[in-house]
Scaffold this motif. Sequence first.
Motif, PDB file in Angstrom:
ATOM      1  N   UNK A 173      33.184  18.309 -52.185  1.00  0.00           N
ATOM      2  CA  UNK A 173      31.900  18.990 -51.975  1.00  0.00           C
ATOM      3  C   UNK A 173      31.187  18.467 -50.733  1.00  0.00           C
ATOM      4  N   UNK A 174      31.185  17.138 -50.575  1.00  0.00           N
ATOM      5  CA  UNK A 174      30.534  16.536 -49.412  1.00  0.00           C
ATOM      6  C   UNK A 174      31.346  16.787 -48.148  1.00  0.00           C
ATOM      7  N   UNK A 175      32.666  16.727 -48.259  1.00  0.00           N
ATOM      8  CA  UNK A 175      33.533  16.943 -47.104  1.00  0.00           C
ATOM      9  C   UNK A 175      33.340  18.335 -46.522  1.00  0.00           C
ATOM     10  N   UNK A 176      33.097  19.296 -47.396  1.00  0.00           N
ATOM     11  CA  UNK A 176      32.908  20.680 -46.938  1.00  0.00           C
ATOM     12  C   UNK A 176      31.632  20.833 -46.115  1.00  0.00           C
ATOM     13  N   UNK A 177      30.649  19.947 -46.333  1.00  0.00           N
ATOM     14  CA  UNK A 177      29.391  20.039 -45.593  1.00  0.00           C
ATOM     15  C   UNK A 177      29.452  19.357 -44.227  1.00  0.00           C
ATOM     16  N   UNK A 178      30.438  18.473 -44.043  1.00  0.00           N
ATOM     17  CA  UNK A 178      30.492  17.664 -42.835  1.00  0.00           C
ATOM     18  C   UNK A 178      31.286  18.327 -41.714  1.00  0.00           C
ATOM     19  N   UNK A 179      30.875  18.033 -40.493  1.00  0.00           N
ATOM     20  CA  UNK A 179      31.660  18.448 -39.333  1.00  0.00           C
ATOM     21  C   UNK A 179      32.883  17.553 -39.165  1.00  0.00           C
ATOM     22  N   UNK A 180      32.754  16.316 -39.623  1.00  0.00           N
ATOM     23  CA  UNK A 180      33.802  15.307 -39.453  1.00  0.00           C
ATOM     24  C   UNK A 180      33.743  14.384 -40.669  1.00  0.00           C
ATOM     25  N   UNK A 181      34.880  13.970 -41.223  1.00  0.00           N
ATOM     26  CA  UNK A 181      34.862  13.123 -42.426  1.00  0.00           C
ATOM     27  C   UNK A 181      34.098  11.815 -42.264  1.00  0.00           C
ATOM     28  N   UNK A 182      34.025  11.270 -41.041  1.00  0.00           N
ATOM     29  CA  UNK A 182      33.357   9.981 -40.862  1.00  0.00           C
ATOM     30  C   UNK A 182      31.845  10.120 -40.685  1.00  0.00           C
ATOM     31  N   UNK A 183      31.341  11.341 -40.599  1.00  0.00           N
ATOM     32  CA  UNK A 183      29.892  11.530 -40.514  1.00  0.00           C
ATOM     33  C   UNK A 183      29.236  11.011 -41.784  1.00  0.00           C
ATOM     34  N   UNK A 184      28.012  10.520 -41.659  1.00  0.00           N
ATOM     35  CA  UNK A 184      27.334   9.933 -42.820  1.00  0.00           C
ATOM     36  C   UNK A 184      25.952  10.539 -42.989  1.00  0.00           C
ATOM     37  N   UNK A 185      25.447  10.469 -44.217  1.00  0.00           N
ATOM     38  CA  UNK A 185      24.209  11.167 -44.584  1.00  0.00           C
ATOM     39  C   UNK A 185      22.975  10.419 -44.095  1.00  0.00           C
ATOM     40  N   UNK A 186      22.075  11.164 -43.490  1.00  0.00           N
ATOM     41  CA  UNK A 186      20.750  10.676 -43.141  1.00  0.00           C
ATOM     42  C   UNK A 186      19.714  11.142 -44.164  1.00  0.00           C
ATOM     43  N   UNK A 187      19.957  12.325 -44.716  1.00  0.00           N
ATOM     44  CA  UNK A 187      19.043  12.911 -45.708  1.00  0.00           C
ATOM     45  C   UNK A 187      19.883  13.648 -46.744  1.00  0.00           C
ATOM     46  N   UNK A 188      19.571  13.428 -48.009  1.00  0.00           N
ATOM     47  CA  UNK A 188      20.339  14.038 -49.093  1.00  0.00           C
ATOM     48  C   UNK A 188      19.452  15.019 -49.865  1.00  0.00           C
ATOM     49  N   UNK A 189      19.934  16.227 -50.042  1.00  0.00           N
ATOM     50  CA  UNK A 189      19.176  17.203 -50.826  1.00  0.00           C
ATOM     51  C   UNK A 189      19.139  16.758 -52.286  1.00  0.00           C
ATOM     52  N   UNK A 190      18.015  17.032 -52.930  1.00  0.00           N
ATOM     53  CA  UNK A 190      17.820  16.558 -54.308  1.00  0.00           C
ATOM     54  C   UNK A 190      18.403  17.544 -55.308  1.00  0.00           C
TER      55      UNK A 190
END
Length: 468
Positions: A173-190
């Motif tokens: 689910x998270x991988x589908x949102x990323x442009x690149x697998x190594x990208x990391x979250x700055x803000x997470x939807x609740x």
Amino acid sequence: MLRVFNTLTREKEPFHTIKPNVVNMYVCGPTVYNYIHIGNARSVIAFDTIRRYLEYRGYQVNYVSNFTDVDDKMINEANAEHTTVPEIAKRYIAAFKQDVAQLNVAPATANPRASENITEIIEFIKVLITKGYAYESDGDVYYWARKFKHYGELSDQNIDELEAGASQHVVAEELAKKEDPIDFALWKSAKPGEISWPSPWGEGRPGWHIECSVMSTKYLGDTLDIHGGGQDLEFPHHENEIAQSEAKTGKKFANYWLHNGFVTIGDDDEKMSKSLGNFVTVHDLVKEVDPQVIRFLMATTQYRRPIRYSQKSLADAKSNLEKLQNALTNLNYRFKDAETGADQAVNEAVATIKGGFIEAMDDDFNAQNGMTEIYELAKIMNNYANETTVYLDTLELLQGVFLDLTGIFGLKFKLNELLDSEVETLIQQRDEARANKDFAQSDAIRDQLKSEGILLEDTPQGTRWRRA
């Protein structure tokens, strides 16, 4: 000259501050969802000791350490206890402060909390988006790690290897949102029912890494003198802090990166951690072990070295602490018959020890070598206490240097601890007072002994005593 091992360059470097005689120092604090274990305490004690030494050397230290008070772990704990994240944070921040105070850790200049800096976090993220280092994706905001050309340098990792590892560990689910697998979250939807704040990207909460970038630069400026934390934070936490901060400010984030070693446990030296379930909390341990013994064990090992936690290591620490206390007690006993003047030879020996201590600690805070000098000082104290004639100036010098040097390690000693013979005399006086039914005098002596850490037990065979 003070030299420190910089994790970023993997070399010992001369220590220079941005402002003369001022150290701006940030150390990552706990996620407050449980009591801290002694592995966490090792980091707190290590950097408190470093701070104390810097202050001893004449620096003003602005010491900032945060509380992560909103996080997935905290949400899970709050759900498990059927309470709220703020209530969990309130409880464990109070427990943290109580625990570290018992370990004689000096209060930080500031303890900012993530939840109190949401506005600043959102503004920070906006700048990263504007500069092209971050992007929004279905209510989340991610940092484009590959766009930061120095990504992986702190932890000495290849970005392509990081990508392969991330692809295996990130959920679909998270991988589908990323442009690149190594990208990391700055803000997470609740998710529904989760703690959240409004933002331009919808209701949500900050990612873990962005909190420290925001709070460290807010309180200490765009470039820190020292950034510290445990070795386990090198990647991804500190790596991500660098990427975020330098992308936003265009400046070097920290001049020196210091990381303390792990606390290990068991015959196979397994790292102590909550995730492995092999931890001992400070909250429980201080009920059984003198906090000063724990402090001694943690502070007197060079901060980058691992510490093996065991009953033997605690017993050794207790024994060494008692030897130092005995040396001070023996010395203090001689103040009552000291003559005016000084013993020049002893004073010169103390000066040599003090110089040796500074030389040791200037070498990347080499606590073991520093303690060697303190043990030598204790030997001199014991020998001098046995001299026929002692001099007041020399006694004061020995006592003062001893307390200064041991104080750098956060150790506290009783200046006027009663000798065994003095305890026995007071107990005899108490027994006489009881026999004469002078219970006020008897109680007063008991209270006096208790204040000195002497506990009494009245038995049919007589009064027994022990040191608390």
